[in-house]
Structures are given as C-alpha cells and as structure tokens.
Enzyme design. Structure first.
Site, PDB file in Angstrom:
ATOM      1  N   CYS A  64       0.595  -1.159   0.412  1.00  0.00           N
ATOM      2  CA  CYS A  64      -0.056  -0.321  -0.017  1.00  0.00           C
ATOM      3  C   CYS A  64       0.880   1.360   0.220  1.00  0.00           C
ATOM      4  O   CYS A  64       2.111   1.425   0.467  1.00  0.00           O
ATOM      5  CB  CYS A  64      -0.728   0.080   0.961  1.00  0.00           C
ATOM      6  SG  CYS A  64      -2.148  -1.106   1.426  1.00  0.00           S
TER       7      CYS A  64
ATOM      8  N   ARG B 125       3.954  -0.367  -4.881  1.00  0.00           N
ATOM      9  CA  ARG B 125       3.429  -1.044  -3.541  1.00  0.00           C
ATOM     10  C   ARG B 125       2.219  -1.585  -3.298  1.00  0.00           C
ATOM     11  O   ARG B 125       1.660  -2.125  -2.765  1.00  0.00           O
ATOM     12  CB  ARG B 125       3.278  -0.038  -2.597  1.00  0.00           C
ATOM     13  CG  ARG B 125       4.446   1.128  -2.385  1.00  0.00           C
ATOM     14  CD  ARG B 125       4.742   1.824  -1.597  1.00  0.00           C
ATOM     15  NE  ARG B 125       4.643   1.643   0.161  1.00  0.00           N
ATOM     16  CZ  ARG B 125       5.361   1.525   1.192  1.00  0.00           C
ATOM     17  NH1 ARG B 125       6.323   1.320   0.421  1.00  0.00           N
ATOM     18  NH2 ARG B 125       5.427   0.533   2.179  1.00  0.00           N
TER      19      ARG B 125
ATOM     20  N   TRP C  37      -2.826  -2.825  -1.892  1.00  0.00           N
ATOM     21  CA  TRP C  37      -2.519  -4.175  -1.443  1.00  0.00           C
ATOM     22  C   TRP C  37      -3.624  -4.960  -0.825  1.00  0.00           C
ATOM     23  O   TRP C  37      -3.502  -5.223  -0.179  1.00  0.00           O
ATOM     24  CB  TRP C  37      -0.779  -4.310  -1.750  1.00  0.00           C
ATOM     25  CG  TRP C  37      -0.746  -5.493  -1.412  1.00  0.00           C
ATOM     26  CD1 TRP C  37      -0.589  -6.169  -3.252  1.00  0.00           C
ATOM     27  CD2 TRP C  37      -0.581  -6.478  -1.253  1.00  0.00           C
ATOM     28  NE1 TRP C  37       0.284  -8.183  -2.432  1.00  0.00           N
ATOM     29  CE2 TRP C  37      -0.491  -8.511  -2.114  1.00  0.00           C
ATOM     30  CE3 TRP C  37      -1.245  -7.089   0.782  1.00  0.00           C
ATOM     31  CZ2 TRP C  37       0.151  -9.550  -0.501  1.00  0.00           C
ATOM     32  CZ3 TRP C  37      -0.934  -8.174   1.147  1.00  0.00           C
ATOM     33  CH2 TRP C  37      -0.760  -9.514   0.370  1.00  0.00           C
TER      34      TRP C  37
ATOM     35  N   ASN D  49      -1.955   2.361   6.296  1.00  0.00           N
ATOM     36  CA  ASN D  49      -1.204   0.672   5.996  1.00  0.00           C
ATOM     37  C   ASN D  49      -0.545   0.555   6.270  1.00  0.00           C
ATOM     38  O   ASN D  49      -0.054   0.432   7.085  1.00  0.00           O
ATOM     39  CB  ASN D  49       0.205   1.720   4.911  1.00  0.00           C
ATOM     40  CG  ASN D  49       1.416   0.446   4.592  1.00  0.00           C
ATOM     41  OD1 ASN D  49       0.803  -0.613   4.342  1.00  0.00           O
ATOM     42  ND2 ASN D  49       1.904   1.294   4.384  1.00  0.00           N
ATOM     43  N   GLY D  50      -1.328  -1.148   6.486  1.00  0.00           N
ATOM     44  CA  GLY D  50      -0.604  -2.488   7.482  1.00  0.00           C
ATOM     45  C   GLY D  50      -1.661  -2.926   7.768  1.00  0.00           C
ATOM     46  O   GLY D  50      -2.730  -3.439   6.969  1.00  0.00           O
TER      47      GLY D  50
ATOM     48  N   GLU E 248      17.492 -18.533  -7.328  1.00  0.00           N
ATOM     49  CA  GLU E 248      16.947 -16.967  -8.115  1.00  0.00           C
ATOM     50  C   GLU E 248      16.607 -17.242  -8.830  1.00  0.00           C
ATOM     51  O   GLU E 248      15.718 -16.004  -9.153  1.00  0.00           O
ATOM     52  CB  GLU E 248      18.115 -15.863  -7.723  1.00  0.00           C
ATOM     53  CG  GLU E 248      17.986 -14.480  -7.564  1.00  0.00           C
ATOM     54  CD  GLU E 248      16.718 -13.591  -7.534  1.00  0.00           C
ATOM     55  OE1 GLU E 248      16.395 -13.512  -6.285  1.00  0.00           O
ATOM     56  OE2 GLU E 248      16.100 -12.804  -7.754  1.00  0.00           O
TER      57      GLU E 248
ATOM     58  N   LYS F  55      12.511 -15.571 -10.146  1.00  0.00           N
ATOM     59  CA  LYS F  55      11.796 -14.376 -11.086  1.00  0.00           C
ATOM     60  C   LYS F  55      11.392 -14.660 -12.276  1.00  0.00           C
ATOM     61  O   LYS F  55      10.417 -14.255 -12.503  1.00  0.00           O
ATOM     62  CB  LYS F  55      13.779 -14.147 -11.690  1.00  0.00           C
ATOM     63  CG  LYS F  55      14.569 -12.818 -11.294  1.00  0.00           C
ATOM     64  CD  LYS F  55      14.161 -11.732 -11.285  1.00  0.00           C
ATOM     65  CE  LYS F  55      13.523 -11.685  -9.745  1.00  0.00           C
ATOM     66  NZ  LYS F  55      14.155 -10.924  -7.840  1.00  0.00           N
TER      67      LYS F  55
ATOM     68  N   GLU G 232       7.253 -15.149 -10.822  1.00  0.00           N
ATOM     69  CA  GLU G 232       7.070 -13.813 -10.714  1.00  0.00           C
ATOM     70  C   GLU G 232       6.805 -12.710 -11.881  1.00  0.00           C
ATOM     71  O   GLU G 232       5.916 -12.184 -11.612  1.00  0.00           O
ATOM     72  CB  GLU G 232       7.539 -13.239 -10.012  1.00  0.00           C
ATOM     73  CG  GLU G 232       8.946 -12.197  -9.992  1.00  0.00           C
ATOM     74  CD  GLU G 232       9.765 -11.983  -8.616  1.00  0.00           C
ATOM     75  OE1 GLU G 232       8.621 -10.958  -7.135  1.00  0.00           O
ATOM     76  OE2 GLU G 232      10.665 -12.029  -8.544  1.00  0.00           O
TER      77      GLU G 232
ATOM     78  N   HIS H 146      16.891 -37.155  -6.384  1.00  0.00           N
ATOM     79  CA  HIS H 146      16.154 -37.460  -5.187  1.00  0.00           C
ATOM     80  C   HIS H 146      14.580 -36.665  -5.634  1.00  0.00           C
ATOM     81  O   HIS H 146      13.844 -36.943  -4.253  1.00  0.00           O
ATOM     82  CB  HIS H 146      17.094 -37.299  -4.154  1.00  0.00           C
ATOM     83  CG  HIS H 146      18.484 -37.283  -3.331  1.00  0.00           C
ATOM     84  ND1 HIS H 146      18.260 -38.686  -3.251  1.00  0.00           N
ATOM     85  CD2 HIS H 146      19.564 -36.836  -4.034  1.00  0.00           C
ATOM     86  CE1 HIS H 146      20.037 -38.561  -2.794  1.00  0.00           C
ATOM     87  NE2 HIS H 146      20.077 -37.407  -4.063  1.00  0.00           N
TER      88      HIS H 146
ATOM     89  N   LYS I 274       6.134  -4.510  -4.350  1.00  0.00           N
ATOM     90  CA  LYS I 274       7.711  -4.269  -3.075  1.00  0.00           C
ATOM     91  C   LYS I 274       7.110  -4.077  -2.285  1.00  0.00           C
ATOM     92  O   LYS I 274       6.016  -3.062  -1.644  1.00  0.00           O
ATOM     93  CB  LYS I 274       8.168  -2.918  -4.491  1.00  0.00           C
ATOM     94  CG  LYS I 274       9.595  -3.265  -4.354  1.00  0.00           C
ATOM     95  CD  LYS I 274      10.160  -2.321  -5.188  1.00  0.00           C
ATOM     96  CE  LYS I 274      11.639  -3.101  -4.950  1.00  0.00           C
ATOM     97  NZ  LYS I 274      11.709  -4.688  -6.085  1.00  0.00           N
TER      98      LYS I 274
HETATM   99  C1  F6R Z   1      11.603 -10.729  -5.780  1.00  0.00           C
HETATM  100  C2  F6R Z   1      11.186  -9.721  -4.936  1.00  0.00           C
HETATM  101  C3  F6R Z   1      11.146 -10.441  -3.322  1.00  0.00           C
HETATM  102  C4  F6R Z   1      11.687  -9.746  -2.241  1.00  0.00           C
HETATM  103  C5  F6R Z   1      11.133 -10.096  -1.155  1.00  0.00           C
HETATM  104  C6  F6R Z   1      12.408  -8.779   0.163  1.00  0.00           C
HETATM  105  O1  F6R Z   1      12.287 -10.200  -6.934  1.00  0.00           O
HETATM  106  O2  F6R Z   1      11.365  -8.760  -4.939  1.00  0.00           O
HETATM  107  O3  F6R Z   1      11.294 -11.308  -3.305  1.00  0.00           O
HETATM  108  O4  F6R Z   1      13.352  -9.782  -2.218  1.00  0.00           O
HETATM  109  O5  F6R Z   1      10.275  -9.167  -0.687  1.00  0.00           O
HETATM  110  O6  F6R Z   1      12.366  -7.886   0.329  1.00  0.00           O
HETATM  111  P1  F6R Z   1      12.857  -6.857   0.555  1.00  0.00           P
HETATM  112  O7  F6R Z   1      14.108  -7.427   0.087  1.00  0.00           O
HETATM  113  O8  F6R Z   1      13.156  -5.412   0.059  1.00  0.00           O
HETATM  114  O9  F6R Z   1      13.225  -6.634   2.025  1.00  0.00           O
END
Ligand code: F6R
Length: 611
Positions: free
Chosen positions: A2, A27, A73, A99-100, A484, A488, A491, A507, A606
């Site tokens: 948010c 966000r 969000w 937000n929260g 990783e 990627k 998502e 396994h 994010k």
């Molecule tokens: C994946 C991604 C998320 C963040 C995770 C932690 O591409 O961006 O998995 O890595 O939400 O976020 P931070 O690093 O901001 O604590």
C-alpha cells in the site's frame, strides 16, 4: 505494501497526490483513491490502477489544497471499489487511508457494531476510522487525542493519514511498523510511504518513527509520541534525483534496472574497494570488526531475493572467514524461539528496509541482545535505522517489483564484507585476497559485456515462453542463483519454476523431466563443473530441454545443451554475480513475450510491510 500520499499547502493537492500515487504504485495496485478537503470532503476511489482512477475522475471537481491518496495491496477484503481507501467515517467528517494490518479489528468491529455502527467495506481500516471517531465523540476530545487513545488499543501495523472537515488544512498521521516520510517545503508539507512523491519539491525530509504522531499543517509540523510529548523533528537531506525514479527511455523499470547494473555495482564498490592498495573501506564493518572477528556465528535474516543473497553469503563467508553462518527466513525466525548466544551477529538483508517480517525479526533479536548489521538499499529505511551498523547497497531506487539491481548490490556488499573480515581474521591468503579484489573490481565491465548479448537471451526466451514448468539447477555458489532464477521466472512470467541443488534433482524432481521440460543449468567453470556436466547428461538422457549459463570458452556444454548463455570467466565466488544477469533477462523477455505487466506482476507488491 500500500502506498500513501498526502499534501497540505498553497498548491493544488490533487496533481501532487495523483503523481505521488503513480510513483508508489509498486507498493500495491489493487485499487486507488483520493480524498480532497475543500468545503467538505471529496472522495474518489476505484478498483484498479492509478491511471484508471485518473481517467474516471477527469473533469470532476478536484480543487483542494489538502489531500490524501492511497494505492492498495488488498489484505482485508477483495480488491473492489468499496474496499478501496480512503474510507469515510460514519459522520462523514473524517477520511482515512491506511497501510498495514489492524490485527484486533474484529474485536473493535464487534464493539462498534454493538453500539450501532454499520460498515460499508470489509476493511480493518474502516473499523479503525470509526473507532477513532467514536472516541472523539464520546470523550469530547480533539482528533489528535482520539487518535492517540485509539492507537493505544490497536495491535498490528499501520501508517494512517486522516483528514477532518473541522480542520481543513491539517493532516493527522501516525505510524507503527509501516513507513512514513514527511517532506518539509516552504509553507507546505508532503507525506509519503517513501520520498518519491516529494522529490521535485523538497530534499528536506523527516522519517517518522514508530509510535509517533504527526500533526501536519502547511507551515507547521508537530511530532508527538503517544504520551502527547513533543518530539523535535529530525530533518534529513535526500540524496535522490527525480531521474532515478523515471524509466529513462526503457520500456519498463525492470529492464532499466537490469541494464543499470554495471553502474549500480560500480557505485556499490566505489569508495570502498581499492584493488591497487589492497583495501576495503567499510566503516560499518570496521566499527564492529572485533565483534565479527570474535563471532561464534552469523545469522542471516531476509526474505525472497534478499534471502537468496544471504544463502550465497553463507557459502562465501564460511569459505573465506571460517565463521559458521545460518540463513533464516525472517518470517520463520521471528515466530520461533531462536537460540541467540552472546557473540552471535544478526545480518539483516533487505532492499526496501521495510519488510515487516525482517524488521520484526531483528527487533526481537535486538531485544535478546544480538548485534544487528543491516544490508539495505533504501537509505533512511526502518531496518537501516534500527541496525547497530551496516552497509548500504547504493543501487538507487528499485521500482520494478522484481528485485534485480538490488540483488547484485547485495552480493557485492556481502562479498566485500566477507573479504574484509577474512583479511582481518587472517583466514585468507594475501594472494587470494588480492585476486578476489581484482575480480570484484572487474564485475561491472563483465556485466556490461553480458548485457550486450541481451538480444540472444530474447530469442531463447521466445522459444520457451509456452513452457508450463521449469527447473533451475546449480551447485555450490551457483545453487542460490538457481533459486533466484526460478523465483524471477515465476513472478514475472507466471511459469511454475523450481530451483534445486543440481545433485538433489535425482532425489525427486527428475520425475518431472520429459521432452517438454526446460531445465536451466547454472554451470559456469568452477570446482563443480565436471559434476554438473554429469547432471546435464542425466537430464539429456531423459530428453529434457537443457538451457545452460556457461563460461565463455566452455567447449563441453555447448555440445550437449539446447541453448546456452555465455558469461565472461570469473573466480567461482564472483561468478554468481554474472550468471544471475542472463536469468534476469530470461524472465523479463519471457514475461514480455507472454504479455505480463513485468513491472507490476499480479498479486505482488514491492516492500512487503504486512506479515
Ligand atoms: C523478488 C522480490 C522479493 C523481495 C522480498 C524481500 O523479486 O523482490 O522476493 O526480495 O519481498 O524484500 P526486501 O529485500 O525489500 O526485504
């Protein structure tokens, strides 16, 4: 999660609020809304993106000098017009954004329902708003006092901004656990989840702390704690330019951020690494060097991509520094009763510096006496502020929801940190230390060289865009890169992907292999190379499609793989910073080929400020 924006001052509030919301859309983008004060409240809100709201209300009466806005969000209640913020109180006098999460909202709602309140949404926010209003009416107090009383009853996390028709130029704000920045202008104030909505207006900002309440008027900012004592606002100078949060000619922030990596890694190393002199200058480490040298254990706490950086750091630190490292998901660590001993150091890794699970995990560890070292990208963020020491990654604002440049920044910082501690502890030979400094210094140039071949990755991405699943396999230092790569891809392209240690495949996951399954090997030249070549053979024997990230000059794997991405030669500790780049590009191009909004993939946000 948010985004919240506010403005009070002589300018028109709406353009500032709506532009701010566009910048904060990373966000959350389930719904958007604004509330403007001008002879009463004008509230416009809608399910969907900021641009959709903007189109819908074009031409309406948007005049106001005091307004708030929200991009959501969803937590409580599906994304819908009625669950969109701002919410308006039963009397119609107050509007609030949040937000929260208010954890005890059900109990508060029951209390209010018993008093005859009804609710138009399913949100916890509307409950808190009416709870505040109820206190104001029953206690015959002002809004500020009512907020204070209400927040003492609330459990959970929040940033709230409130407008009140009785005080048409004032925004009341409060925070616990979610971020709030107030920009101080000339006779005006700006509020935001981060500083992006105010960048073109002011560089003077105040980071509001937990349990603080702000009374924000055009020419006055009063900060208080929940005990009603005044706190002197501490003004920090911002060091971000507007260009840093714009796309700069790229189609997407994600692509821009991938291509920025030669310069962001360079910025991260600059002023710290001097390969000629053989030095690494990191004051956060230096100030705590005795703790690091004596550490019995390092516990790394992070989520998502940052967790993958932590996992790679485990391999590097154990190898170079001979300190045991444990890597913890913050969300698990915080709810366990972890054993933290004297001499343990907690390293928290976070791009945003606001991830709720990571933040709370380190707060708990701090209460138990642990030393907290933060590796954070966003300057002034909550994790940065509560850490005892730390190092910024200096990757600049990361706006694409998928983390790319922050990840390589984290790897650069963690590698420097390992080298510095190893040198101090004398667990590395001078020759290897010097070699690794030179290798690290060369990374930006090598990343640049990989990016020049982005077109090759794009062609390969086209071939695999219809895959339903994918496996990512790596060994040793490349295992975290496999994880990783899988994260990627899932998502950004919605393709189901799993990362595994290559040998672990036998396994279980090998049962998935058939002629349709792309298996992506991270197989650069390292001490595991022969072993991973055998793993590739095992996949080929089962007709799997092999795509491999390999070192230039490898003449074995191209003969077996269906497709290859080349990266320049590098020491095995440094190579993961290179092998991750083609995988970022692969997920980007597959996402684009499938028509995904790569900067804002579905369901994600994010800065995960809820648990
Ligand atoms: C994946 C991604 C998320 C963040 C995770 C932690 O591409 O961006 O998995 O890595 O939400 O976020 P931070 O690093 O901001 O604590």
């Amino acid at each position: 999660m948010c985004g919240i924006v506010g403005y009070t001052g002589p300018k028109e509030a709406y353009p500032i609020v709506i532009t701010g919301l566009k910048r904060l859309e990373y966000r959350g983008y389930d719904s958007t809304g604004v509330a403007l004060l001008d002879n009463g409240l004008k509230v416009y809100k809608k399910k969907g993106r900021v641009s959709e709201l903007e189109q819908t209300i074009f031409g309406k009466d948007l005049h106001s000098h005091c307004g708030i806005g929200h991009t959501r969000w969803a937590t409580h209640g599906e994304p819908s017009d009625r669950n969109a913020h701002p919410h308006v109180s039963a009397s119609g006098k107050l509007a609030m954004i949040h937000n929260g999460i208010i954890e005890n909202y059900a109990q508060l709602k029951q209390e209010l329902t018993n008093k005859g309140y009804t609710f138009t949404s399913e949100t916890d926010t509307e409950v808190l708003l009416n709870f505040i209003e109820d206190i104001r009416e029953n206690n015959q107090c002002d809004l500020e006092e009512a907020v204070r009383v209400a927040l003492k009853r609330v459990t959970g996390a929040y940033v709230i901004l409130l407008l009140d028709t009785d005080n048409p130029d004032t925004i009341i704000a409060a925070r616990k656990g979610s971020p709030l920045v107030i920009g101080v202008g000339n006779g005006e104030h700006f509020l935001g989840s981060d500083a992006s909505p105010m960048l073109e207006y002011t560089k003077d900002v105040v980071y509001v702390n937990d349990y603080e309440l702000a009374i924000v008027k055009p020419d006055e900012l009063i900060l208080k704690n929940l005990g009603n004592e005044k706190i002197t606002p501490f003004i920090t100078k911002l060091d971000i330019e507007l260009a840093a949060i714009e796309k700069g000619g790229y189609d997407h922030f994600m692509l821009k951020e991938i291509f920025e990596q030669p310069s962001t890694i360079h910025d991260c190393l600059r002023g710290r690494l001097d390969a000629d002199a053989g030095t690494i200058t990191m004051s956060g480490i230096q100030n705590n060097i005795e703790h690091f040298k004596e550490a019995n254990r390092i516990i790394m706490v992070a989520c998502g991509t940052s967790w993958h950086a932590a996992l790679l750091a485990e391999y590097i630190i154990e190898e170079l520094c001979r300190i045991p490292v444990e890597v913890e998901y913050a969300s698990e660590f915080r709810y366990r009763n972890p054993v933290i001993n004297k001499g343990d150091i907690i390293v928290a890794i976070s791009q945003s510096g606001e991830t709720a699970d990571t933040l709370v995990a380190i707060e708990r560890a701090k209460e138990n006496g642990a030393i907290i070292f933060g590796i954070v990208n966003v300057v002034g963020s909550s994790i940065a502020r509560i850490s005892d020491g730390g190092a910024y990654t200096h990757a600049g604002p990361e706006i694409g929801v998928a983390s790319t440049k922050a990840f390589t920044g984290q790897l650069a910082v963690l590698t420097m940190m390992a080298l510095k501690i190893a040198k101090e502890k004398k667990t590395i030979s001078e020759e290897r230390y010097r070699k690794l400094l030179l290798e690290l210094e060369a990374v930006p140039e090598k990343v640049d060289a990989i990016l020049k071949n982005a077109g090759d990755v794009k062609k390969i991405a086209e071939k695999y865009k219809s895959a339903g699943d994918a496996l990512f396999l790596g060994r040793g230092y490349n295992f975290p890169i496999a994880l990783e790569g899988a994260l990627k891809l899932k998502e950004i392209s919605y393709i189901h992907a799993e990362g595994y240690p290559a040998a672990e495949m036998k396994h279980g996951p090998i049962a998935l292999v058939d002629e349709n399954l792309p298996v992506i090997f991270i197989a650069t030249q390292d001490s595991y190379h022969e072993k991973i070549v055998s793993n590739i053979q095992e996949i080929k024997a089962r007709k799997g499609k092999v795509i491999a990230v390999i070192t230039e000059g490898d003449d074995i794997i191209p003969g077996m793989a269906d497709d290859v991405f080349y990266v320049p030669p590098a020491d095995e500790i440094i190579a993961p910073m290179l092998s991750t780049i083609p995988l970022q590009l692969l997920s980007y191009y597959v996402g684009i080929a499938k028509g995904v909004d790569v900067d804002k993939p579905r369901n994600l946000a994010k800065s995960v400020t809820v648990e």
